[in-house]
Scaffold this active site. Sequence first.
Site, mmCIF file in Angstrom:
data_model
loop_
_atom_site.group_PDB
_atom_site.id
_atom_site.type_symbol
_atom_site.label_atom_id
_atom_site.label_comp_id
_atom_site.label_asym_id
_atom_site.label_seq_id
_atom_site.Cartn_x
_atom_site.Cartn_y
_atom_site.Cartn_z
ATOM 1 N N ARG A 130 -42.314 70.316 29.562
ATOM 2 C CA ARG A 130 -42.436 69.569 30.510
ATOM 3 C C ARG A 130 -43.789 69.712 31.295
ATOM 4 O O ARG A 130 -43.967 71.180 31.624
ATOM 5 C CB ARG A 130 -41.387 69.148 31.482
ATOM 6 C CG ARG A 130 -41.806 68.348 32.739
ATOM 7 C CD ARG A 130 -40.684 67.615 33.414
ATOM 8 N NE ARG A 130 -39.670 68.692 34.176
ATOM 9 C CZ ARG A 130 -38.517 68.453 34.593
ATOM 10 N NH1 ARG A 130 -38.070 67.022 34.553
ATOM 11 N NH2 ARG A 130 -37.936 69.241 35.123
ATOM 12 N N LYS A 150 -34.234 61.359 33.809
ATOM 13 C CA LYS A 150 -33.937 60.618 34.926
ATOM 14 C C LYS A 150 -35.091 60.222 35.441
ATOM 15 O O LYS A 150 -35.302 59.069 35.941
ATOM 16 C CB LYS A 150 -32.943 61.491 35.875
ATOM 17 C CG LYS A 150 -31.519 61.842 34.899
ATOM 18 C CD LYS A 150 -30.615 62.320 36.167
ATOM 19 C CE LYS A 150 -31.130 63.848 36.818
ATOM 20 N NZ LYS A 150 -31.287 64.899 35.766
ATOM 21 N N ARG A 206 -43.387 73.227 36.724
ATOM 22 C CA ARG A 206 -42.678 73.599 37.787
ATOM 23 C C ARG A 206 -42.212 75.003 37.525
ATOM 24 O O ARG A 206 -41.912 75.434 36.344
ATOM 25 C CB ARG A 206 -41.514 72.704 37.829
ATOM 26 C CG ARG A 206 -42.001 71.097 38.414
ATOM 27 C CD ARG A 206 -40.864 70.219 38.254
ATOM 28 N NE ARG A 206 -39.410 70.483 38.416
ATOM 29 C CZ ARG A 206 -38.501 69.746 38.361
ATOM 30 N NH1 ARG A 206 -38.615 68.290 38.279
ATOM 31 N NH2 ARG A 206 -37.010 70.182 38.549
ATOM 32 N N ARG A 215 -30.212 76.305 35.943
ATOM 33 C CA ARG A 215 -30.118 74.768 36.289
ATOM 34 C C ARG A 215 -28.936 74.206 35.339
ATOM 35 O O ARG A 215 -27.981 73.335 35.661
ATOM 36 C CB ARG A 215 -31.366 74.151 36.246
ATOM 37 C CG ARG A 215 -32.165 74.622 37.320
ATOM 38 C CD ARG A 215 -33.654 74.136 37.106
ATOM 39 N NE ARG A 215 -33.763 72.826 37.071
ATOM 40 C CZ ARG A 215 -35.039 72.118 36.271
ATOM 41 N NH1 ARG A 215 -35.769 72.780 35.466
ATOM 42 N NH2 ARG A 215 -35.135 70.827 36.162
ATOM 43 N N ARG A 247 -25.220 65.558 43.390
ATOM 44 C CA ARG A 247 -24.996 66.740 42.521
ATOM 45 C C ARG A 247 -23.808 67.590 42.692
ATOM 46 O O ARG A 247 -23.540 68.489 41.980
ATOM 47 C CB ARG A 247 -26.280 67.593 42.688
ATOM 48 C CG ARG A 247 -27.147 67.364 41.582
ATOM 49 C CD ARG A 247 -28.573 68.338 42.061
ATOM 50 N NE ARG A 247 -29.339 68.619 40.878
ATOM 51 C CZ ARG A 247 -30.686 68.080 40.826
ATOM 52 N NH1 ARG A 247 -30.970 66.869 41.494
ATOM 53 N NH2 ARG A 247 -31.304 68.517 39.604
HETATM 54 P P1 AMP Z 1 -34.907 67.754 40.167
HETATM 55 O O1 AMP Z 1 -36.254 67.487 40.502
HETATM 56 O O2 AMP Z 1 -33.826 66.850 40.360
HETATM 57 O O3 AMP Z 1 -34.555 68.459 38.742
HETATM 58 O O4 AMP Z 1 -34.364 68.872 41.293
HETATM 59 C C1 AMP Z 1 -34.880 70.138 41.354
HETATM 60 C C2 AMP Z 1 -34.223 71.333 42.317
HETATM 61 O O5 AMP Z 1 -34.223 70.444 43.625
HETATM 62 C C3 AMP Z 1 -32.891 71.461 42.051
HETATM 63 O O6 AMP Z 1 -32.623 72.364 40.754
HETATM 64 C C4 AMP Z 1 -32.248 71.829 43.245
HETATM 65 O O7 AMP Z 1 -32.646 73.150 43.711
HETATM 66 C C5 AMP Z 1 -32.966 70.831 44.047
HETATM 67 N N1 AMP Z 1 -32.169 69.478 44.108
HETATM 68 C C6 AMP Z 1 -32.433 68.314 44.080
HETATM 69 N N2 AMP Z 1 -31.518 67.559 44.119
HETATM 70 C C7 AMP Z 1 -30.521 68.287 44.704
HETATM 71 C C8 AMP Z 1 -29.372 67.869 45.385
HETATM 72 N N3 AMP Z 1 -28.607 66.558 45.472
HETATM 73 N N4 AMP Z 1 -28.508 68.830 45.802
HETATM 74 C C9 AMP Z 1 -28.722 70.122 45.767
HETATM 75 N N5 AMP Z 1 -30.116 70.673 45.281
HETATM 76 C C10 AMP Z 1 -30.984 69.349 44.678
#
Ligand code: AMP
Length: 210
Positions: free
Chosen positions: A123, A14, A156, A167, A89
């Site tokens: 990654r 994404k 990360r 996750r 989410r």
């Molecule tokens: P991402 O970079 O989209 O994979 O997000 C990394 C982490 O950020 C996730 O595993 C959550 O801990 C947090 N996070 C990102 N977007 C959201 C969201 N919309 N709601 C809750 N937690 C989020």
Amino acid sequence: MPRIVFLGPPGAGKGTQAKELARAFGIVHVSTGDLLRTAAREGTPLGLEVEQFLRAGQLVPDPLVLRLLEEQLVRPEAAAGYLLDGFPRTRPQAEALEALAPVDHVVYFEIPESLLVDRLTQRRSCPVCGSSYNLATNPPRVAGRCDRDGVSLIQRTDDQPEAVRTRLEVYYRQTAPLLDFYAQKGKLRRVDASADIPTVTRRIRAALGP
Ligand code: AMP
């Protein structure tokens, strides 16, 4: 003024596609993950709390994420449209977004789970600009350095195996039900995201129409 959501499991691509397409469409790319990582790095009391959720691979509580998102959507740049990557989410997030500013298209990145763990553990990310690479399929030009700014790439903390498992569980339990939510509204556009980056970009463009 296109308002687009990218929905799909972690590791589906994404963020990579969002960076590329938001630039091409001239709209803002809003990644709640990037915003939360920035907050965590700032080390404020709130940032330290956020960091615990990120590290564990758990979702950050809805009210906090919603506040962050609303701040982004009222920026003047967002008037031309935006692409939300990693938001919503949860069902309450999706409902809040519908009440605030309903989206036009939700692109669902369809991909077998077997591909995700590999993509996430391979990654590497740039801590400055957020660009991401895959050591096997999309490596940086110079090993260990970001193509855009030359900064040393990092893994990360939530791309470590244990957080990756959490996750994925969190995704299937809390986020996957949004597919039905948006399908019922006629907004869901399914895209096979298991191919290489340019192929998936073409598929997304096709799914979004002319
Ligand atoms: P991402 O970079 O989209 O994979 O997000 C990394 C982490 O950020 C996730 O595993 C959550 O801990 C947090 N996070 C990102 N977007 C959201 C969201 N919309 N709601 C809750 N937690 C989020």
